[in-house]
Structure formats: C-alpha cells, structure tokens
Design a protein around this motif. Structure first.
Motif, PDB file in Angstrom:
ATOM      1  N   UNK A  12      69.831  73.689   1.811  1.00 41.18           N
ATOM      2  CA  UNK A  12      68.436  73.386   2.127  1.00 41.18           C
ATOM      3  C   UNK A  12      67.964  72.169   1.352  1.00 41.18           C
ATOM      4  N   UNK A  13      68.401  72.031   0.122  1.00 46.45           N
ATOM      5  CA  UNK A  13      68.044  70.859  -0.670  1.00 46.45           C
ATOM      6  C   UNK A  13      68.635  69.590  -0.049  1.00 46.45           C
ATOM      7  N   UNK A  14      69.865  69.710   0.481  1.00 40.55           N
ATOM      8  CA  UNK A  14      70.473  68.560   1.158  1.00 40.55           C
ATOM      9  C   UNK A  14      69.644  68.142   2.374  1.00 40.55           C
ATOM     10  N   UNK A  15      69.154  69.146   3.103  1.00 42.75           N
ATOM     11  CA  UNK A  15      68.336  68.853   4.281  1.00 42.75           C
ATOM     12  C   UNK A  15      67.034  68.174   3.886  1.00 42.75           C
ATOM     13  N   UNK A  16      66.412  68.669   2.824  1.00 40.64           N
ATOM     14  CA  UNK A  16      65.157  68.068   2.362  1.00 40.64           C
ATOM     15  C   UNK A  16      65.375  66.606   1.971  1.00 40.64           C
ATOM     16  N   UNK A  17      66.467  66.349   1.251  1.00 40.62           N
ATOM     17  CA  UNK A  17      66.770  64.975   0.839  1.00 40.62           C
ATOM     18  C   UNK A  17      67.020  64.084   2.060  1.00 40.62           C
ATOM     19  N   UNK A  18      67.742  64.632   3.048  1.00 34.75           N
ATOM     20  CA  UNK A  18      68.037  63.863   4.268  1.00 34.75           C
ATOM     21  C   UNK A  18      66.753  63.525   5.015  1.00 34.75           C
ATOM     22  N   UNK A  19      65.883  64.534   5.199  1.00 34.13           N
ATOM     23  CA  UNK A  19      64.621  64.298   5.911  1.00 34.13           C
ATOM     24  C   UNK A  19      63.729  63.336   5.144  1.00 34.13           C
ATOM     25  N   UNK A  20      63.655  63.515   3.820  1.00 32.77           N
ATOM     26  CA  UNK A  20      62.780  62.682   3.000  1.00 32.77           C
ATOM     27  C   UNK A  20      63.242  61.231   3.002  1.00 32.77           C
ATOM     28  N   UNK A  21      64.545  61.029   2.884  1.00 38.93           N
ATOM     29  CA  UNK A  21      65.053  59.652   2.892  1.00 38.93           C
ATOM     30  C   UNK A  21      64.834  58.999   4.249  1.00 38.93           C
ATOM     31  N   UNK A  22      65.041  59.759   5.325  1.00 40.61           N
ATOM     32  CA  UNK A  22      64.790  59.218   6.664  1.00 40.61           C
ATOM     33  C   UNK A  22      63.315  58.886   6.832  1.00 40.61           C
ATOM     34  N   UNK A  23      62.457  59.732   6.300  1.00 36.79           N
ATOM     35  CA  UNK A  23      61.005  59.498   6.404  1.00 36.79           C
ATOM     36  C   UNK A  23      60.604  58.227   5.654  1.00 36.79           C
ATOM     37  N   UNK A 112      72.487  58.093   9.273  1.00 38.78           N
ATOM     38  CA  UNK A 112      73.077  57.959   7.929  1.00 38.78           C
ATOM     39  C   UNK A 112      72.475  58.971   6.971  1.00 38.78           C
ATOM     40  N   UNK A 113      71.160  59.138   7.038  1.00 37.99           N
ATOM     41  CA  UNK A 113      70.497  60.111   6.161  1.00 37.99           C
ATOM     42  C   UNK A 113      70.937  61.525   6.487  1.00 37.99           C
ATOM     43  N   UNK A 114      71.068  61.828   7.780  1.00 35.77           N
ATOM     44  CA  UNK A 114      71.455  63.179   8.179  1.00 35.77           C
ATOM     45  C   UNK A 114      72.843  63.562   7.730  1.00 35.77           C
ATOM     46  N   UNK A 115      73.738  62.592   7.577  1.00 35.45           N
ATOM     47  CA  UNK A 115      75.092  62.884   7.098  1.00 35.45           C
ATOM     48  C   UNK A 115      75.203  62.805   5.584  1.00 35.45           C
ATOM     49  N   UNK A 116      74.084  62.509   4.922  1.00 34.52           N
ATOM     50  CA  UNK A 116      74.088  62.448   3.462  1.00 34.52           C
ATOM     51  C   UNK A 116      74.436  61.099   2.894  1.00 34.52           C
ATOM     52  N   UNK A 117      74.589  60.099   3.753  1.00 33.07           N
ATOM     53  CA  UNK A 117      74.911  58.745   3.278  1.00 33.07           C
ATOM     54  C   UNK A 117      73.611  57.987   3.012  1.00 33.07           C
ATOM     55  N   UNK A 118      72.928  58.376   1.951  1.00 34.78           N
ATOM     56  CA  UNK A 118      71.608  57.815   1.651  1.00 34.78           C
ATOM     57  C   UNK A 118      71.705  56.352   1.250  1.00 34.78           C
ATOM     58  N   UNK A 119      72.723  56.002   0.482  1.00 27.14           N
ATOM     59  CA  UNK A 119      72.885  54.611   0.053  1.00 27.14           C
ATOM     60  C   UNK A 119      73.106  53.701   1.264  1.00 27.14           C
ATOM     61  N   UNK A 120      73.929  54.168   2.209  1.00 23.05           N
ATOM     62  CA  UNK A 120      74.170  53.386   3.420  1.00 23.05           C
ATOM     63  C   UNK A 120      72.895  53.246   4.243  1.00 23.05           C
ATOM     64  N   UNK A 121      72.102  54.320   4.288  1.00 23.74           N
ATOM     65  CA  UNK A 121      70.835  54.266   5.024  1.00 23.74           C
ATOM     66  C   UNK A 121      69.878  53.266   4.397  1.00 23.74           C
ATOM     67  N   UNK A 122      69.821  53.253   3.062  1.00 19.09           N
ATOM     68  CA  UNK A 122      68.952  52.300   2.368  1.00 19.09           C
ATOM     69  C   UNK A 122      69.426  50.868   2.584  1.00 19.09           C
ATOM     70  N   UNK A 123      70.748  50.650   2.534  1.00 17.15           N
ATOM     71  CA  UNK A 123      71.291  49.311   2.747  1.00 17.15           C
ATOM     72  C   UNK A 123      70.990  48.826   4.170  1.00 17.15           C
ATOM     73  N   UNK A 124      71.144  49.716   5.146  1.00 18.24           N
ATOM     74  CA  UNK A 124      70.846  49.354   6.526  1.00 18.24           C
ATOM     75  C   UNK A 124      69.374  48.999   6.683  1.00 18.24           C
ATOM     76  N   UNK A 125      68.499  49.735   6.012  1.00 17.68           N
ATOM     77  CA  UNK A 125      67.066  49.435   6.059  1.00 17.68           C
ATOM     78  C   UNK A 125      66.775  48.035   5.533  1.00 17.68           C
ATOM     79  N   UNK A 126      67.449  47.657   4.450  1.00 15.93           N
ATOM     80  CA  UNK A 126      67.266  46.317   3.895  1.00 15.93           C
ATOM     81  C   UNK A 126      67.657  45.250   4.916  1.00 15.93           C
ATOM     82  N   UNK A 127      68.774  45.475   5.601  1.00 15.32           N
ATOM     83  CA  UNK A 127      69.223  44.497   6.590  1.00 15.32           C
ATOM     84  C   UNK A 127      68.290  44.444   7.796  1.00 15.32           C
TER      85      UNK A 127
END
Length: 238
Positions: A12-23, A112-127
């Motif tokens: 559940x914590x993983x899901x919260x982190x995934x949703x929060x990072x996507x948000x 990316x966030x849903x699979x737990x790849x938060x760093x990749x999601x952040x990098x993609x956002x920058x691009x």
C-alpha cells in the motif's frame, strides 16, 4: 471481506508513492500547459498521469510484472484516443498536436511511477518540460527564417480556363510549355466549369522550382486568345 484480507501495508505504501509521484510530476507538466492556455491543461495531465499509474500499479499487483507490460501497451493505445480529442483542424491548419503529444508523455510518466521507477518518471518530466519550454525560442527562430522557394519541395499545379472547343489544343500547349521549362507534368485533369468553359489543371512532378519561371509560363498562356484565365498554385509536402 476481500478488502481487509488483501490489505498489506508495504504494497500500500508503494501504491501511495506511485500515485503521489504521478500526481506531482503530472502537475508540473500540466502547469506549463495551463500557463499557455492549452486545451489539455493542469487537471487533464494530472488525471492522465495518475490514471496511468493506477492501471499499471494494479496490473503489477494482480498479475505481476509480465502482465503489467500488457497493461502499459493498453494505456499507450488508450491515450491515443484521448489525444485525438484535443487535435483540431481549422482549414489547412492543424492545432493541438503538441498538446496531444504532451498527454502521451504524461501517460508515460504515470506508467513509470506505477512500476516504481520514480527516478525515470522524474527524468522524463524534465525532458517533457524542456521540450515545451526550452525549445520554444529555437522554434520561433526557425519560423522567422524566410523560406527559399527553390529549396522547398512542393506540389505545383498550373491551371487555365478556356472554352470547351479550344481545350485539346490548349492542353497540349500547356504540357509543351511546362516541359520546355524543364518541369515535367505528372497528370492533367479537365474540370467542367460551365457548359461552355473548362479548367485544365496540370500537376507537376514534385520538385523544387523557381516561382518566376512558373509565372512566365502562365503569363504566356494568358496571352492566348482562347484562354480566359491562367494561374498556378503550390502546396508544400508534409
């Protein structure tokens, strides 16, 4: 109750982190779109990112990583339909392509966030933000460069309006003058304008031409006694 029996704190914590990072990342992308008053703004990009994260996260939990890949492919195709809704055609102009592409990227951030790849999601956002902001001055600079008609590939059409009786001779004359100017003709179409007049439209083989040379051909044709009007037009290849 199934909800209580399947509840686990760590997943559940993983899901919260995934949703929060996507948000958060979807908010960054959407804020830039909202600032520029685009059709798909802040809320749309956030919902796309969070929704993609939710679908992928659910796929991972229910069926594992292998099935999550299939879910991602469905998300990609589904976003295509959503992106088509923001593309508008106004005459010869098409608007919304960049906004649709941004939605597509927001979905990728969510995946990316849903699979737990938060760093990749952040990098993609920058691009994505760099593409929508840093490249804008370069686009404006390129758009200000005058177009060289000789260096631009386009489809040229030369048309003349004449009486129906003179059409055969003028059709041959039109093709002859164009080929004499080294502009081969790919097709000639006869269009009825009225009971007494027709339009002869010659389409040139796609090439780069000098507008003055085409203008010289139409000027010559317009001087013919049986020609009512002679003109030319071009459309750039897309």
């Amino acid at each position: 109750m199934r909800a209580t029996s399947t509840f686990e704190l760590i997943p559940m914590m993983d899901t919260i982190i995934a949703y929060l990072s996507a948000f958060v990342l979807g908010t960054l992308i959407g804020a830039e779109r909202q600032y520029r008053q685009r059709t798909a703004g802040l809320r749309t990009n956030v919902l796309v990112a969070v929704g993609a994260a939710a679908f992928v996260d659910l796929g991972v939990k229910v069926a594992g990583t292998t099935e999550a890949v299939r879910v991602i492919s469905y998300v990609v195709s589904g976003i295509g339909f959503l992106g088509a809704g923001v593309i508008m055609k106004e005459g010869m102009n098409v608007r919304g392509l960049n906004t649709a592409a941004t939605l597509w990227c927001s979905a990728a951030v969510g995946c990316c966030s849903g699979t737990g790849n938060i760093a990749e999601a952040a990098l993609l956002t920058v691009f994505v933000l760099a593409g929508n902001t840093l490249l804008r001055p370069l686009v404006n600079m390129i758009n200000r460069i005058p177009i060289d008609d000789r260096a631009t590939e386009a489809t040229y059409e030369v048309s003349i309006i004449s009486s129906r009786e003179a059409m055969p001779q003028l059709r041959d004359l039109l093709v002859e003058r164009l080929e004499a100017a080294k502009y081969p003709v790919s097709d000639v179409v006869i269009v009825d304008r009225s009971d007494e007049t027709v339009e002869i439209v010659a389409t040139l083989v796609s090439t780069a031409v000098h507008p003055h040379e085409i203008e010289a051909v139409t000027t010559f044709l317009e001087k013919q006694a049986t020609v009512l009007n002679a003109s030319w037009d071009s459309s750039t290849k897309t």
